[in-house]
Design an enzyme around this catalytic site. Structure first.
Site, PDB file in Angstrom:
ATOM      1  N   SER A 190       0.840  -1.194   0.000  1.00  0.00           N
ATOM      2  CA  SER A 190       0.000   0.000   0.000  1.00  0.00           C
ATOM      3  C   SER A 190       0.879   1.250   0.000  1.00  0.00           C
ATOM      4  CB  SER A 190      -0.964  -0.040   1.193  1.00  0.00           C
ATOM      5  OG  SER A 190      -1.979   0.930   1.075  1.00  0.00           O
ATOM      6  N   HIS A 198      -4.020  -1.513  -4.401  1.00  0.00           N
ATOM      7  CA  HIS A 198      -5.439  -1.869  -4.218  1.00  0.00           C
ATOM      8  C   HIS A 198      -6.254  -1.623  -5.484  1.00  0.00           C
ATOM      9  CE1 HIS A 198      -4.206  -1.978  -0.062  1.00  0.00           C
ATOM     10  NE2 HIS A 198      -4.030  -0.677  -0.016  1.00  0.00           N
TER      11      HIS A 198
END
Length: 246
Positions: free
Chosen positions: A129, A164
């Site tokens: 992330s 993501h």
């Protein structure tokens, strides 16, 4: 004649904080050709959250490595000791959280410069992330609330990164719009479950723990659109346990 270390980094779409199978964590350790690699977790993005640190130790203390954590909100090292500590690591693993805040804290403590030096010396840099975003020139982030582009990063990987890509509503379209408008340079979109290894700035391995997950190259296209190319990913499988015989 001295050997120039390979400059390597890995973008992760999973790992100890999201997955139970440990496949991406094992893949990271497999990239380091030493018996017990030293692995430093940097949880700056989460404000050094204790639960996140416990997760890391829970996953890596059982593996063949020497895990450690770099605290910056409760800093323990002076400048010389901090440099010695970071440059002694074989792997630096950066956690998820707020990309913009992390970069600001790193620069205040000089960690950005030390990570560049470690990278040049052959330390494998990786993360999930925000910990994937930080290595590129720019990234797609929710650091400011709504999804937006961040034209900031360490620039160790050219272009941009979007984590993501498949799992958070709006990610795909928002990142594509930023690349199409050239608010972000062309880059890499990482779906959850994927790992991408870059050596000398080039993609040298791409893996996935789930058959449907993929890594994408996203570039500006014609007529204000984008070209999205799926990269072939090698499927990771758990090691077979030896069977006993009577």
């Amino acid at each position: 004649m001295s050997v120039v270390p390979e400059r390597r980094l890995a973008l992760l779409g999973g790992g100890f904080s999201t997955d139970d199978d440990g496949l991406l964590d094992d893949w990271v350790l497999d990239q380091v050709p030493v018996p017990r690699p030293r692995v430093c977790f940097i949880p700056t993005t989460s404000g050094d959250a204790p639960a996140y640190i416990e997760q890391f130790f829970g996953a890596y203390q059982s593996r063949s490595c020497e895990p450690s954590v770099l605290h910056l909100f409760r800093r323990e090292f002076d400048d010389d000791a901090l440099r010695t500590f970071l440059l002694s690591q074989d792997v630096v693993y950066v956690g998820g959280g707020n990309t913009a805040n992390m970069l600001a804290v790193w620069r205040a403590h000089g960690v950005d410069r030390l990570l560049r030096e470690a990278f040049d010396r052959g330390t494998l840099l990786c993360g999930i992330s925000a910990g994937a975003n930080c290595w590129a020139e720019g990234s797609h982030t929710d650091s400011f609330g709504p999804l937006t582009h961040l034209s900031d990063g360490l620039g160790l990987l050219s272009g941009s990164v979007c984590p993501h890509y498949d799992s958070e509503p709006g990610r795909r379209l928002s990142y594509q719009a930023a690349v199409a408008d050239r608010a972000l340079p062309a880059g890499w979109a990482v779906e959850d479950g994927v790992g991408a290894l870059f050596t000398g700035g080039l993609l040298t391995d791409s893996v996935t723990r789930t058959p449907q997950a993929c890594l994408y190259r996203v570039e500006p296209g014609k007529d204000g659109g984008v070209d999205e190319q799926a990269m072939q990913c090698r499927l990771l499988v758990a090691a077979q346990q030896p069977t006993s015989t009577a």
